[in-house]
Design an enzyme around this catalytic site. Sequence first.
Site, PDB file in Angstrom:
ATOM      1  N   HIS A  13       0.866  -1.197   0.000  1.00 60.04           N
ATOM      2  CA  HIS A  13       0.000   0.000   0.000  1.00 60.04           C
ATOM      3  C   HIS A  13       0.893   1.233   0.000  1.00 60.04           C
ATOM      4  O   HIS A  13       1.323   1.707   1.048  1.00 60.04           O
ATOM      5  CB  HIS A  13      -0.920  -0.036   1.226  1.00 60.04           C
TER       6      HIS A  13
ATOM      7  N   ASP B 232       1.836   4.001   2.877  1.00 61.89           N
ATOM      8  CA  ASP B 232       0.823   4.860   2.237  1.00 61.89           C
ATOM      9  C   ASP B 232       1.461   6.016   1.451  1.00 61.89           C
ATOM     10  O   ASP B 232       1.636   5.891   0.233  1.00 61.89           O
ATOM     11  CB  ASP B 232      -0.183   5.359   3.294  1.00 61.89           C
ATOM     12  N   ASP B 233       1.769   7.122   2.127  1.00 59.14           N
ATOM     13  CA  ASP B 233       2.378   8.296   1.480  1.00 59.14           C
ATOM     14  C   ASP B 233       3.533   8.772   2.363  1.00 59.14           C
ATOM     15  O   ASP B 233       3.415   9.786   3.063  1.00 59.14           O
ATOM     16  CB  ASP B 233       1.332   9.415   1.338  1.00 59.14           C
TER      17      ASP B 233
ATOM     18  N   HIS C 292       1.405   4.836  -2.417  1.00 65.92           N
ATOM     19  CA  HIS C 292       1.077   5.711  -3.553  1.00 65.92           C
ATOM     20  C   HIS C 292       2.376   6.349  -4.014  1.00 65.92           C
ATOM     21  O   HIS C 292       3.003   7.075  -3.231  1.00 65.92           O
ATOM     22  CB  HIS C 292       0.082   6.787  -3.130  1.00 65.92           C
TER      23      HIS C 292
ATOM     24  N   HIS D  31      -9.426   1.088  -1.537  1.00 67.08           N
ATOM     25  CA  HIS D  31      -9.415   1.716  -0.215  1.00 67.08           C
ATOM     26  C   HIS D  31     -10.844   1.653   0.316  1.00 67.08           C
ATOM     27  O   HIS D  31     -11.789   2.057  -0.381  1.00 67.08           O
ATOM     28  CB  HIS D  31      -9.012   3.189  -0.317  1.00 67.08           C
TER      29      HIS D  31
ATOM     30  N   GLU E 188     -11.300   3.367   5.722  1.00 72.50           N
ATOM     31  CA  GLU E 188     -10.270   4.268   6.284  1.00 72.50           C
ATOM     32  C   GLU E 188     -11.038   5.334   7.062  1.00 72.50           C
ATOM     33  O   GLU E 188     -10.996   5.370   8.280  1.00 72.50           O
ATOM     34  CB  GLU E 188      -9.435   4.881   5.151  1.00 72.50           C
TER      35      GLU E 188
HETATM   36  N1  ADE Z   1      -4.433   8.813  -1.852  1.00 70.79           N
HETATM   37  C1  ADE Z   1      -3.216   8.835  -1.316  1.00 70.79           C
HETATM   38  N2  ADE Z   1      -3.256   8.423  -0.054  1.00 70.79           N
HETATM   39  C2  ADE Z   1      -4.541   8.117   0.233  1.00 70.79           C
HETATM   40  C3  ADE Z   1      -5.238   7.630   1.353  1.00 70.79           C
HETATM   41  N3  ADE Z   1      -4.621   7.367   2.507  1.00 70.79           N
HETATM   42  N4  ADE Z   1      -6.568   7.453   1.257  1.00 70.79           N
HETATM   43  C4  ADE Z   1      -7.203   7.723   0.135  1.00 70.79           C
HETATM   44  N5  ADE Z   1      -6.613   8.188  -0.960  1.00 70.79           N
HETATM   45  C5  ADE Z   1      -5.283   8.371  -0.919  1.00 70.79           C
HETATM   46 ZN    ZN Z   2      -3.658   4.829   0.454  1.00 68.99          ZN
END
Ligand code: ADE
Ligand code: ZN
Length: 338
Positions: free
Chosen positions: A18, A279-280, A20, A198, A201
């Site tokens: 996971h 994630d990011d 991005h 997703h 969340e």
């Molecule tokens: N795009 C990038 N990170 C995300 C996240 N945590 N939830 C939804 N969209 C995303």
């Molecule tokens: Zn994500």
Amino acid sequence: MTMDFAELIKEVPKAELHLHIEGTLEPELMMQLAKRNGIRIPYTSVEEIRQAYEFTDLQSFLDIYYAGAAVLQTQQDFHDLTYAYLERAAADNVRHVEIFFDPQTHTERGIEFITVLDGIHGALEAGKAQLGITFRLIMCFLRHLSADEAMATLDSALPHKSRLHAVGLDSSEVGNPPSKFTGVFDRARDAGLLTVAHAGEEGPPEYIREALDLLRVARIDHGVRCLEDSALVERLVVEQIPLTVCPLSNVKLRVFDTLEQHNLRTLLDAGLCVTVNSDDPAYFGGYIGDNFLQVQQALGLDASRLQTLARNAFTASFLPQDDIARHISAVDAVFDSA
Ligand code: ADE
Ligand code: ZN
């Protein structure tokens, strides 16, 4: 035990499921690309960018994240972004990645789909050759945009489907349920692509059910809100549907107030196939190794739970069974010698 948790976590072979790729854009590279491409960004220094990364929820993050992606213009930019992530992942002993990209973030700005795909995929091939990291590429649809726009994106992607393994669904969750994209995902599956989404969340457990029943997903990205629905948890356990959990992301986006309050340990102890991911990472303050270490410390995870998490990532991956078995043996070898 001679190895401490920090060493153990560093040593163990990992898979990241996971991630991005646009979320790995570090402030330094953002400044560099802004300069290289003559793009104006609303920051004058790396410190100023970092200071802007205070989020109250998912949307407050997405607004800044999509603005930052404007510096990505050329195939070389997408290559540099991706390769920088792979080098960072290699330092955490990541052996396999299944990464997301959001073509609509770029095509909406006039960047060609193929520019994005060639840049990212070329870097993944280079990373496989030079760093030994295997990969799968997952194309995500932005769920705040329409189903028609997602379908048009799928149309531009299908001629290149040999370089894609799955489609996913990301961006603003609440108010954009999986059911909005049933037709798009049907078409993607008909074309031979796997699906993930997703769900759970910020959105309710019902979105997780929709992702399973309507989008036929192989994994749920995040999924932490499943605990609000015990029948759903039972189903996720029985079917061993993996959850790609992102602890530091969840705290940064206020899904949980603190890491100590995160439900990862409860999910794991309920028998769910939980994995740890970043994630990011450029926005949330840590790569996969940081996520493992901080969540281990905050929740007091023992070696056995860490071993399960590390094994789960390979089990939940889209690798062939013999590769999964080989990676799991390597995970076990690290724990056996610890
Ligand atoms: N795009 C990038 N990170 C995300 C996240 N945590 N939830 C939804 N969209 C995303
Ligand atoms: Zn994500």
